[in-house]
Design a protein around this motif. Sequence first.
Motif, PDB file in Angstrom:
ATOM      1  N   ASP A 240       0.739   3.833   1.610  1.00 53.07           N
ATOM      2  CA  ASP A 240       0.931   4.342   2.972  1.00 53.07           C
ATOM      3  C   ASP A 240       1.396   3.248   3.941  1.00 53.07           C
ATOM      4  O   ASP A 240       1.176   3.343   5.155  1.00 53.07           O
ATOM      5  CB  ASP A 240      -0.372   4.964   3.490  1.00 53.07           C
ATOM      6  CG  ASP A 240      -0.784   6.156   2.648  1.00 53.07           C
ATOM      7  OD1 ASP A 240       0.104   6.892   2.160  1.00 53.07           O
ATOM      8  OD2 ASP A 240      -2.001   6.348   2.456  1.00 53.07           O
ATOM      9  N   VAL A 241       2.017   2.229   3.430  1.00 55.07           N
ATOM     10  CA  VAL A 241       2.490   1.127   4.277  1.00 55.07           C
ATOM     11  C   VAL A 241       3.374   1.672   5.407  1.00 55.07           C
ATOM     12  O   VAL A 241       4.121   2.651   5.216  1.00 55.07           O
ATOM     13  CB  VAL A 241       3.271   0.091   3.421  1.00 55.07           C
ATOM     14  CG1 VAL A 241       4.519   0.689   2.799  1.00 55.07           C
ATOM     15  CG2 VAL A 241       3.610  -1.159   4.239  1.00 55.07           C
TER      16      VAL A 241
ATOM     17  N   THR B 286      -0.357  -3.386   4.250  1.00 55.11           N
ATOM     18  CA  THR B 286      -0.445  -2.052   4.857  1.00 55.11           C
ATOM     19  C   THR B 286       0.512  -1.869   6.033  1.00 55.11           C
ATOM     20  O   THR B 286       0.765  -0.739   6.453  1.00 55.11           O
ATOM     21  CB  THR B 286      -1.870  -1.769   5.365  1.00 55.11           C
ATOM     22  OG1 THR B 286      -2.232  -2.800   6.295  1.00 55.11           O
ATOM     23  CG2 THR B 286      -2.858  -1.738   4.215  1.00 55.11           C
ATOM     24  N   ARG B 287       1.007  -2.974   6.578  1.00 57.63           N
ATOM     25  CA  ARG B 287       1.897  -2.877   7.731  1.00 57.63           C
ATOM     26  C   ARG B 287       2.815  -4.095   7.773  1.00 57.63           C
ATOM     27  O   ARG B 287       2.351  -5.220   7.538  1.00 57.63           O
ATOM     28  CB  ARG B 287       1.094  -2.786   9.036  1.00 57.63           C
ATOM     29  CG  ARG B 287       1.949  -2.655  10.293  1.00 57.63           C
ATOM     30  CD  ARG B 287       1.071  -2.469  11.536  1.00 57.63           C
ATOM     31  NE  ARG B 287       0.530  -1.137  11.626  1.00 57.63           N
ATOM     32  CZ  ARG B 287       1.130  -0.113  12.240  1.00 57.63           C
ATOM     33  NH1 ARG B 287       2.285  -0.290  12.834  1.00 57.63           N
ATOM     34  NH2 ARG B 287       0.564   1.069  12.272  1.00 57.63           N
TER      35      ARG B 287
ATOM     36  N   ARG C 298       5.543   3.685   1.083  1.00 60.78           N
ATOM     37  CA  ARG C 298       6.156   2.708   0.185  1.00 60.78           C
ATOM     38  C   ARG C 298       7.497   3.189  -0.361  1.00 60.78           C
ATOM     39  O   ARG C 298       8.441   2.417  -0.491  1.00 60.78           O
ATOM     40  CB  ARG C 298       5.182   2.415  -0.962  1.00 60.78           C
ATOM     41  CG  ARG C 298       5.625   1.361  -1.929  1.00 60.78           C
ATOM     42  CD  ARG C 298       4.507   1.072  -2.916  1.00 60.78           C
ATOM     43  NE  ARG C 298       4.053   2.289  -3.593  1.00 60.78           N
ATOM     44  CZ  ARG C 298       2.897   2.410  -4.235  1.00 60.78           C
ATOM     45  NH1 ARG C 298       2.057   1.393  -4.286  1.00 60.78           N
ATOM     46  NH2 ARG C 298       2.564   3.537  -4.819  1.00 60.78           N
TER      47      ARG C 298
ATOM     48  N   HIS D 112       0.852  -1.182   0.000  1.00 58.20           N
ATOM     49  CA  HIS D 112       0.000   0.000   0.000  1.00 58.20           C
ATOM     50  C   HIS D 112       0.902   1.251   0.000  1.00 58.20           C
ATOM     51  O   HIS D 112       1.954   1.237   0.653  1.00 58.20           O
ATOM     52  CB  HIS D 112      -0.884  -0.010   1.250  1.00 58.20           C
ATOM     53  CG  HIS D 112      -1.974   1.004   1.226  1.00 58.20           C
ATOM     54  ND1 HIS D 112      -1.773   2.335   1.511  1.00 58.20           N
ATOM     55  CD2 HIS D 112      -3.297   0.866   0.941  1.00 58.20           C
ATOM     56  CE1 HIS D 112      -2.916   2.982   1.412  1.00 58.20           C
ATOM     57  NE2 HIS D 112      -3.861   2.117   1.063  1.00 58.20           N
TER      58      HIS D 112
END
Lengths: 142, 142
Positions: A30-31, A119-120, A45, A28
């Motif tokens: 915004d990871v 995402t994380r 990212r 993502h």
Amino acid sequence: MGGHRELVERFIATLEARDWAAWAGLLHPDVVYEIPQSRERIRGRDRYLRFNQEYPGDWHLRTKIVIADKEHGVAWFEWRLSGRLDEGSADEGSADEGSADEGSADGMAFFEFADGLITRVTDFWPEPYEPPAGREHLVERW
Amino acid sequence: MGGHRELVERFIATLEARDWAAWAGLLHPDVVYEIPQSRERIRGRDRYLRFNQEYPGDWHLRTKIVIADKEHGVAWFEWRLSGRLDEGSADEGSADEGSADEGSADGMAFFEFADGLITRVTDFWPEPYEPPAGREHLVERW
């Protein structure tokens, strides 16, 4: 959750291959990447990609176990630094007992997902240690 | 695989509760417990039970994430030593940056299963470390 399991497997495989386009494509924008042991966090990212591209050494990853469900995933992998044993200690015998293991060890990464993307990522890098005294009657070493 | 997920959750909960009968009841008689960091192995439920019963300190476990499938499971948990901060460093400020974290940290246990019982447990106990230089431009600390 074959999708998330496959996502984790591809994360490790594309990282090992330095296939940066494929690897970044799993993330993502915004990871968030965290290393709790050093209390480090990387947001986004682009920075996370750069972190891995800039990471020194000829490192290699090999997946041992992947588990995933709808929300979370984990990869237990072996990491190895090629050439590490050539940097000094190979011919010196074992000054301390753990030195033979410094070139490879286990790592684990936990994952969260949204919309088919990661995402994380939370990484752990456990290091060798000598066992505390007092449990020799129960334990065997290898 | 609600069964295996629940098995892992009960493993941590009964260990935290020192409910030894319930905890041992989750384990196969021939369970193998390993700590790769110290290259220690314990064979069998009876020895593994004794290992935990004899483990020193007022330790506590709190599950953070459990993931499981047909073959494997993982628990990411927080462990805490109660009273650790009372043993000396509480009023001394932070002699080194990591000292405030020594009383609690993350641990993870991987599991294998057979016939509704746990057949293998592999523990990891990552310790704090200072970040290597050279990535400050990408990283925030906490």
